[in-house]
Motif scaffolding. Structure first.
Motif, PDB file in Angstrom:
ATOM      1  N   LEU A   4      10.740  54.352  41.714  1.00  0.00           N
ATOM      2  CA  LEU A   4       9.567  53.486  41.690  1.00  0.00           C
ATOM      3  C   LEU A   4       9.282  53.064  40.256  1.00  0.00           C
ATOM      4  CD1 LEU A   4       7.240  55.504  44.082  1.00  0.00           C
ATOM      5  CD2 LEU A   4       8.601  53.490  44.639  1.00  0.00           C
ATOM      6  N   LEU A   5       9.026  51.785  40.078  1.00  0.00           N
ATOM      7  CA  LEU A   5       8.706  51.246  38.760  1.00  0.00           C
ATOM      8  C   LEU A   5       7.229  50.910  38.691  1.00  0.00           C
ATOM      9  CD1 LEU A   5      11.671  48.719  38.533  1.00  0.00           C
ATOM     10  CD2 LEU A   5      11.528  50.921  37.402  1.00  0.00           C
ATOM     11  N   THR A   6       6.639  51.142  37.549  1.00  0.00           N
ATOM     12  CA  THR A   6       5.258  50.729  37.340  1.00  0.00           C
ATOM     13  C   THR A   6       5.238  49.214  37.127  1.00  0.00           C
ATOM     14  OG1 THR A   6       5.373  50.973  34.945  1.00  0.00           O
ATOM     15  CG2 THR A   6       4.693  52.924  36.216  1.00  0.00           C
ATOM     16  N   VAL A   7       4.063  48.646  37.168  1.00  0.00           N
ATOM     17  CA  VAL A   7       3.921  47.213  36.910  1.00  0.00           C
ATOM     18  C   VAL A   7       4.422  46.887  35.504  1.00  0.00           C
ATOM     19  CG1 VAL A   7       2.240  45.338  36.621  1.00  0.00           C
ATOM     20  CG2 VAL A   7       2.073  46.885  38.587  1.00  0.00           C
ATOM     21  N   THR A   8       4.122  47.748  34.558  1.00  0.00           N
ATOM     22  CA  THR A   8       4.579  47.536  33.178  1.00  0.00           C
ATOM     23  C   THR A   8       6.101  47.554  33.101  1.00  0.00           C
ATOM     24  OG1 THR A   8       2.563  48.501  32.265  1.00  0.00           O
ATOM     25  CG2 THR A   8       4.481  48.434  30.818  1.00  0.00           C
ATOM     26  N   GLU A   9       6.735  48.510  33.766  1.00  0.00           N
ATOM     27  CA  GLU A   9       8.204  48.586  33.760  1.00  0.00           C
ATOM     28  C   GLU A   9       8.820  47.357  34.415  1.00  0.00           C
ATOM     29  OE1 GLU A   9       8.776  53.440  33.882  1.00  0.00           O
ATOM     30  OE2 GLU A   9       8.430  52.359  35.759  1.00  0.00           O
ATOM     31  N   ALA A  10       8.241  46.935  35.539  1.00  0.00           N
ATOM     32  CA  ALA A  10       8.748  45.746  36.226  1.00  0.00           C
ATOM     33  C   ALA A  10       8.584  44.507  35.354  1.00  0.00           C
ATOM     34  CB  ALA A  10       8.035  45.557  37.561  1.00  0.00           C
ATOM     35  N   ASN A  19       0.187  40.591  34.149  1.00  0.00           N
ATOM     36  CA  ASN A  19      -0.635  39.783  35.054  1.00  0.00           C
ATOM     37  C   ASN A  19       0.226  38.960  36.002  1.00  0.00           C
ATOM     38  OD1 ASN A  19      -3.053  40.734  34.068  1.00  0.00           O
ATOM     39  ND2 ASN A  19      -3.284  39.076  32.580  1.00  0.00           N
ATOM     40  N   SER A  20       1.346  38.479  35.514  1.00  0.00           N
ATOM     41  CA  SER A  20       2.254  37.704  36.370  1.00  0.00           C
ATOM     42  C   SER A  20       2.858  38.580  37.463  1.00  0.00           C
ATOM     43  CB  SER A  20       3.364  37.060  35.534  1.00  0.00           C
ATOM     44  OG  SER A  20       2.821  36.115  34.644  1.00  0.00           O
ATOM     45  N   VAL A  21       3.146  39.835  37.139  1.00  0.00           N
ATOM     46  CA  VAL A  21       3.666  40.767  38.148  1.00  0.00           C
ATOM     47  C   VAL A  21       2.598  41.002  39.215  1.00  0.00           C
ATOM     48  CG1 VAL A  21       4.526  43.102  38.592  1.00  0.00           C
ATOM     49  CG2 VAL A  21       5.278  41.858  36.539  1.00  0.00           C
ATOM     50  N   GLY A  28       2.485  38.192  47.689  1.00  0.00           N
ATOM     51  CA  GLY A  28       3.443  38.656  48.694  1.00  0.00           C
ATOM     52  C   GLY A  28       4.888  38.371  48.322  1.00  0.00           C
ATOM     53  N   ASP A  29       5.121  37.882  47.115  1.00  0.00           N
ATOM     54  CA  ASP A  29       6.485  37.569  46.687  1.00  0.00           C
ATOM     55  C   ASP A  29       7.252  38.804  46.233  1.00  0.00           C
ATOM     56  OD1 ASP A  29       6.123  34.833  47.163  1.00  0.00           O
ATOM     57  OD2 ASP A  29       5.240  34.545  45.178  1.00  0.00           O
ATOM     58  N   LEU A  30       6.537  39.795  45.734  1.00  0.00           N
ATOM     59  CA  LEU A  30       7.133  41.047  45.264  1.00  0.00           C
ATOM     60  C   LEU A  30       6.425  42.182  45.990  1.00  0.00           C
ATOM     61  CD1 LEU A  30       9.027  42.553  43.330  1.00  0.00           C
ATOM     62  CD2 LEU A  30       7.244  42.400  41.583  1.00  0.00           C
ATOM     63  N   LYS A  31       7.183  42.964  46.726  1.00  0.00           N
ATOM     64  CA  LYS A  31       6.595  44.039  47.524  1.00  0.00           C
ATOM     65  C   LYS A  31       6.391  45.285  46.673  1.00  0.00           C
ATOM     66  CE  LYS A  31       8.521  42.295  51.769  1.00  0.00           C
ATOM     67  NZ  LYS A  31       9.398  42.530  52.896  1.00  0.00           N
ATOM     68  N   ALA A  32       5.206  45.875  46.822  1.00  0.00           N
ATOM     69  CA  ALA A  32       4.844  47.076  46.069  1.00  0.00           C
ATOM     70  C   ALA A  32       4.147  48.054  47.001  1.00  0.00           C
ATOM     71  CB  ALA A  32       3.933  46.703  44.911  1.00  0.00           C
ATOM     72  N   VAL A  33       4.060  49.281  46.549  1.00  0.00           N
ATOM     73  CA  VAL A  33       3.329  50.318  47.277  1.00  0.00           C
ATOM     74  C   VAL A  33       2.214  50.841  46.377  1.00  0.00           C
ATOM     75  CG1 VAL A  33       5.264  50.999  48.742  1.00  0.00           C
ATOM     76  CG2 VAL A  33       4.962  52.101  46.534  1.00  0.00           C
ATOM     77  N   ASN A  34       1.158  51.338  46.999  1.00  0.00           N
ATOM     78  CA  ASN A  34       0.038  51.864  46.225  1.00  0.00           C
ATOM     79  C   ASN A  34       0.080  53.388  46.276  1.00  0.00           C
ATOM     80  OD1 ASN A  34      -2.273  52.332  44.842  1.00  0.00           O
ATOM     81  ND2 ASN A  34      -3.576  51.076  46.144  1.00  0.00           N
ATOM     82  N   ILE A  35       0.696  53.966  45.259  1.00  0.00           N
ATOM     83  CA  ILE A  35       0.768  55.414  45.115  1.00  0.00           C
ATOM     84  C   ILE A  35       0.251  55.733  43.719  1.00  0.00           C
ATOM     85  CG2 ILE A  35       2.267  57.444  45.063  1.00  0.00           C
ATOM     86  CD1 ILE A  35       4.237  55.860  46.826  1.00  0.00           C
ATOM     87  N   ASN A  36      -1.010  56.105  43.649  1.00  0.00           N
ATOM     88  CA  ASN A  36      -1.623  56.354  42.344  1.00  0.00           C
ATOM     89  C   ASN A  36      -1.452  55.135  41.442  1.00  0.00           C
ATOM     90  OD1 ASN A  36      -3.090  57.843  40.516  1.00  0.00           O
ATOM     91  ND2 ASN A  36      -1.294  58.851  39.669  1.00  0.00           N
ATOM     92  N   LYS A  39       3.162  50.541  42.537  1.00  0.00           N
ATOM     93  CA  LYS A  39       4.528  50.852  42.123  1.00  0.00           C
ATOM     94  C   LYS A  39       5.467  49.924  42.889  1.00  0.00           C
ATOM     95  CE  LYS A  39       3.402  54.714  39.847  1.00  0.00           C
ATOM     96  NZ  LYS A  39       1.984  54.754  39.958  1.00  0.00           N
ATOM     97  N   ILE A  40       6.531  49.498  42.229  1.00  0.00           N
ATOM     98  CA  ILE A  40       7.513  48.613  42.849  1.00  0.00           C
ATOM     99  C   ILE A  40       8.802  49.395  43.044  1.00  0.00           C
ATOM    100  CG2 ILE A  40       8.845  46.484  42.576  1.00  0.00           C
ATOM    101  CD1 ILE A  40       5.765  46.861  40.511  1.00  0.00           C
ATOM    102  N   PRO A  41       9.226  49.580  44.296  1.00  0.00           N
ATOM    103  CA  PRO A  41      10.514  50.220  44.517  1.00  0.00           C
ATOM    104  C   PRO A  41      11.617  49.385  43.855  1.00  0.00           C
ATOM    105  CG  PRO A  41       9.253  50.206  46.544  1.00  0.00           C
ATOM    106  CD  PRO A  41       8.522  49.329  45.552  1.00  0.00           C
ATOM    107  N   GLU A  42      12.531  50.060  43.173  1.00  0.00           N
ATOM    108  CA  GLU A  42      13.589  49.367  42.442  1.00  0.00           C
ATOM    109  C   GLU A  42      14.356  48.402  43.348  1.00  0.00           C
ATOM    110  OE1 GLU A  42      16.550  50.727  38.971  1.00  0.00           O
ATOM    111  OE2 GLU A  42      16.829  51.794  40.867  1.00  0.00           O
ATOM    112  N   GLU A  43      14.594  48.808  44.580  1.00  0.00           N
ATOM    113  CA  GLU A  43      15.309  47.944  45.534  1.00  0.00           C
ATOM    114  C   GLU A  43      14.539  46.646  45.790  1.00  0.00           C
ATOM    115  OE1 GLU A  43      16.301  48.158  50.217  1.00  0.00           O
ATOM    116  OE2 GLU A  43      16.970  49.873  49.028  1.00  0.00           O
ATOM    117  N   ASN A  44      13.220  46.724  45.865  1.00  0.00           N
ATOM    118  CA  ASN A  44      12.414  45.523  46.074  1.00  0.00           C
ATOM    119  C   ASN A  44      12.495  44.587  44.877  1.00  0.00           C
ATOM    120  OD1 ASN A  44      11.684  46.876  48.379  1.00  0.00           O
ATOM    121  ND2 ASN A  44       9.499  46.846  47.986  1.00  0.00           N
TER     122      ASN A  44
END
Length: 64
Positions: A4-10, A19-21, A28-36, A39-44
Motif C-alpha cells: 500500500l502506498l500513501t498519497v505522498t508516495e503515489a 492534491n492531484s492524487v 474515481g479514476d484512482l482506487k484507494a482504500v481507507n486504512i488509517n 492508501k493506494i494499492p500498488e496494483e491499482n
C-alpha cells in the motif's frame, strides 16, 4: 502481500502534487482504500498508469 502506498508516495511515483492524487481518488479514476488514511494499492497505481499509457502509433493523431 499487497503493498500500500500513501498519497505522498503515489504523488512521487506519478510526479504530481498530493492534491492531484486526492482529486484522482475522489473522481474515481484512482482506487484507494481507507486504512488509517487513504492508501493506494500498488496494483491499482500500476493499472492507473497502464490505462493512461499512449500507444506510439496514436500519439500525435488526435488532431487529424
Amino acid at each position: 502481500m499487497i503493498k500500500l502506498l500513501t498519497v505522498t508516495e503515489a504523488s512521487k511515483v506519478l510526479r504530481i502534487n498530493r492534491n492531484s492524487v486526492y482529486k484522482l481518488i475522489h473522481a474515481g479514476d484512482l482506487k484507494a482504500v481507507n486504512i488509517n488514511g487513504l492508501k493506494i494499492p500498488e496494483e491499482n497505481l500500476e493499472t492507473f498508469i497502464t490505462s493512461r499509457t499512449l500507444r506510439t502509433e496514436t500519439v500525435g493523431k488526435e488532431g487529424k
